[in-house]
Structure formats: structure tokens, C-alpha cells
Design an enzyme around this catalytic site. Structure first.
Site, mmCIF file in Angstrom:
data_model
loop_
_atom_site.group_PDB
_atom_site.id
_atom_site.type_symbol
_atom_site.label_atom_id
_atom_site.label_comp_id
_atom_site.label_asym_id
_atom_site.label_seq_id
_atom_site.Cartn_x
_atom_site.Cartn_y
_atom_site.Cartn_z
ATOM 1 N N GLU A 1 -2.380 6.175 -8.161
ATOM 2 C CA GLU A 1 -3.269 7.171 -7.555
ATOM 3 C C GLU A 1 -3.165 8.485 -8.309
ATOM 4 O OE1 GLU A 1 -3.556 7.435 -3.241
ATOM 5 O OE2 GLU A 1 -3.450 9.619 -3.357
ATOM 6 N N ASP B 1 0.814 -1.216 0.000
ATOM 7 C CA ASP B 1 0.000 0.000 0.000
ATOM 8 C C ASP B 1 0.852 1.272 0.000
ATOM 9 O OD1 ASP B 1 -2.599 0.960 -0.079
ATOM 10 O OD2 ASP B 1 -2.737 1.206 2.093
ATOM 11 N N HIS C 1 -7.612 9.613 4.777
ATOM 12 C CA HIS C 1 -7.032 8.617 5.681
ATOM 13 C C HIS C 1 -7.184 9.080 7.128
ATOM 14 C CE1 HIS C 1 -4.438 7.810 1.982
ATOM 15 N NE2 HIS C 1 -5.208 6.754 2.130
HETATM 16 ZN ZN LIG Z 1 -4.829 4.963 1.116
#
Ligand SMILES: [Zn+2]
Length: 291
Positions: free
Chosen positions: A135, A82, A181
Site C-alpha cells: 500500500e 489483509d 475503511h
Molecule cells: Zn483495506
């Protein structure tokens, strides 16, 4: 044998409008708890590890534990790195058998994001069977190596998303849409559903090509989660909620058993607490029975 990459379990999720949970773990018992929950509910699973815990536990150790577990259960499981900002580390995890890699170059200028993402995509695709998540825009909040101020977050531009996909060959796209987040500071976070719907239509309107990822699942109202899944959010990331569950469970157990020195009992309690929490998410995502 249930080792899979993320893309192969997310294409059917995109088409049938459910989400596969992607759960961040920081230790092996959590990993087993997440697997237990998915096996019991017959749901496909993505296990996620951020860079710091992957270095602490060992990328090779995690790959070995993952393959041992995945080969012995009936559900498909992917092991995902991640938010990695280091191209070389992305490549080395892929080399060791991680099956989905997220190169997060989202804070770099667009052209550099394309270049770094493409470099990881080329490496992973050459190895075969490994998918890559990129992303675009910046998800705010704190995620391991990545710290972004909320006012600095930029949302994903749908036109750029198409260019990004074409030029990188990326398998999954995490578009920044206002989710964050950590813990939301408001009960009604500003999520740009229209933008997300537009991106989903442009990317997967005719047929599912590049499944979409929603970061920052913890604390989102349940109706937001359902709406994002219905709009095409196929990979849904949950990290903070599992951290809280773990710490709270350990604290609760030790508070009640301060004179006991049996780590096994503590581990069982924390594992079961995590499993129960994960099952709630699976029900919300609609992925039960899909494996
Ligand atoms: Zn994330």
C-alpha cells in the site's frame, strides 16, 4: 484444484475491466457463504482475513479450511492476509499456504515501506506461487490493526508508485485515492478518480503488470464503484458491509426466534443472508461468469 494467488486472477480482470471481489470474513460460516455466492455466479474470488480474526481462528486452521474448500470447487480462490503490519506474521502465513499477503507499511516513511514490502515479496516469491500486495499513501478509517484519522490520510503519489513497484517487486498495489475503511460519513466521499486513472495508466497502460486494489468498498456509491473498475481497479475490498450483514442477520433471526435453541438454523439464516449480499457485489463488479 482451484488454489490460486491473487495476481493470476487479477491480470485478466485488469485487462477485461472487471473486478474480483475481496471479501473479509471473521468466521468459517461467512467464508463458506462467500464461496457459495461465487460458485453460484461462477466468479473468481479472494477471501480476505484481517490479522485479529486470523489469530483468533488460527492461521493454520484457515489455511487448511481454505485449501479443502478451494480444491473441491470449480472456481479459482485466493486466501489473502489483509493489512498486516508485522513482517514475520506475513511470512508465517505465506509458509502455511496463504496465497496472497498484504504487508501494510504505508504509514512508515517511504524508504521503510519499500524495505519491509521487499522483504515480504522476497520471502513469498522464494516460496513460489504467492503474490504480495503493498500500500502506498494511507487509506483512512479503521481496519483491524490500522487506525488512521481522515485528516492524516495522504494520497498515493503516482511517481512514487512507479519507484515503489520497481524497488519492491510487489505484485499488487493499493494506492490511497480517498476511499476509506468503515462507513462513509458523507453520501459523496471525495475519491480522486483522476489520480487513480493516472496511476493505472502509468502502471498498467501498456500491459497489465501490477493490478490495482481499491480499499473501502462499503458505502461507495455504485457509480463510483463502476468508474473505479472501468479505470483499472481489479481487486475490490469489501469488509464492513459483510460485518453489518452478519450482525444484522443474527439479530433479526434471534429477535424472531427468541425461544428457539437451534444454532444450526441461525447459522443457515446468517449464511444465506451473507451469500445474498455478496451476490449483489459480484453483479456490481462484473465478475460473474469469469471463472
Ligand atoms: Zn483495506
Amino acid at each position: 484444484m482451484a488454489i490460486v494467488n491473487a495476481k493470476e486472477i487479477l491480470i485478466p480482470a485488469t485487462e477485461a475491466k472487471y473486478a474480483v471481489g475481496a471479501f473479509n470474513i471473521t468466521n468459517i460460516i461467512q467464508m463458506e457463504a462467500v464461496v457459495d455466492a461465487h460458485v453460484e455466479m461462477k466468479a473468481p474470488l479472494i477471501i480476505q482475513v484481517s490479522v485479529t480474526p486470523s489469530k483468533f481462528l488460527g492461521q493454520d486452521v484457515l489455511a487448511a479450511v481454505y485449501s479443502t474448500i478451494a480444491e473441491n470447487v470449480s472456481i479459482p480462490i485466493c486466501l489473502h492476509l489483509d493489512h498486516c503490519r508485522e513482517v514475520d506474521y506475513c511470512k508465517s502465513c505465506a509458509d502455511m499456504g496463504w496465497t496472497n499477503i498484504m504487508i501494510d507499511a504505508s504509514r512508515l516513511p517511504f524508504e521503510q515501506n519499500i524495505q519491509q514490502t521487499k522483504e515480504v515479496v522476497d520471502h513469498c516469491h522464494a516460496l513460489g506461487g504467492i503474490s504480495v500486495e503493498g500500500e502506498l499513501g494511507t487509506v483512512s478509517g479503521v481496519e483491524d490493526q490500522v487506525v488512521v484519522a481522515e485528516d492524516a490520510s495522504q494520497l498515493c503519489d503516482p511517481e512514487q508508485a512507479l519507484i515503489f513497484i520497481e524497488e519492491t517487486g510487489v505484485d499488487l498495489l493499493a494506492p490511497a485515492i480517498g476511499t476509506a475503511h468503515g462507513v462513509y460519513k458523507t453520501a459523496n466521499p471525495k475519491v480522486d478518480f483522476e489520480r487513480f486513472a493516472r496511476i493505472a495508466e502509468m502502471v498498467n497502460g501498456k500491459s497489465a503488470r501490477v493490478p490495482l486494489v481499491v480499499h473501502g468498498g462499503t458505502g461507495l456509491p455504485e457509480d463510483y464503484v463502476r468508474k473505479l473498475v472501468a479505470l483499472g481497479g481489479a481487486k475490490f475490498n469489501v469488509s464492513t458491509d459483510l460485518k453489518h450483514t452478519w450482525i444484522d442477520a443474527v439479530h433479526t433471526y434471534i429477535s424472531a426466534h427468541r425461544d428457539e435453541y437451534d444454532p444450526g438454523k441461525l447459522d443457515v439464516y446468517a449464511r444465506n443472508s451473507t451469500k445474498d449480499k455478496v451476490k449483489e457485489w459480484i453483479a456490481l463488479f462484473g465478475s460473474a461468469g469469469k471463472a
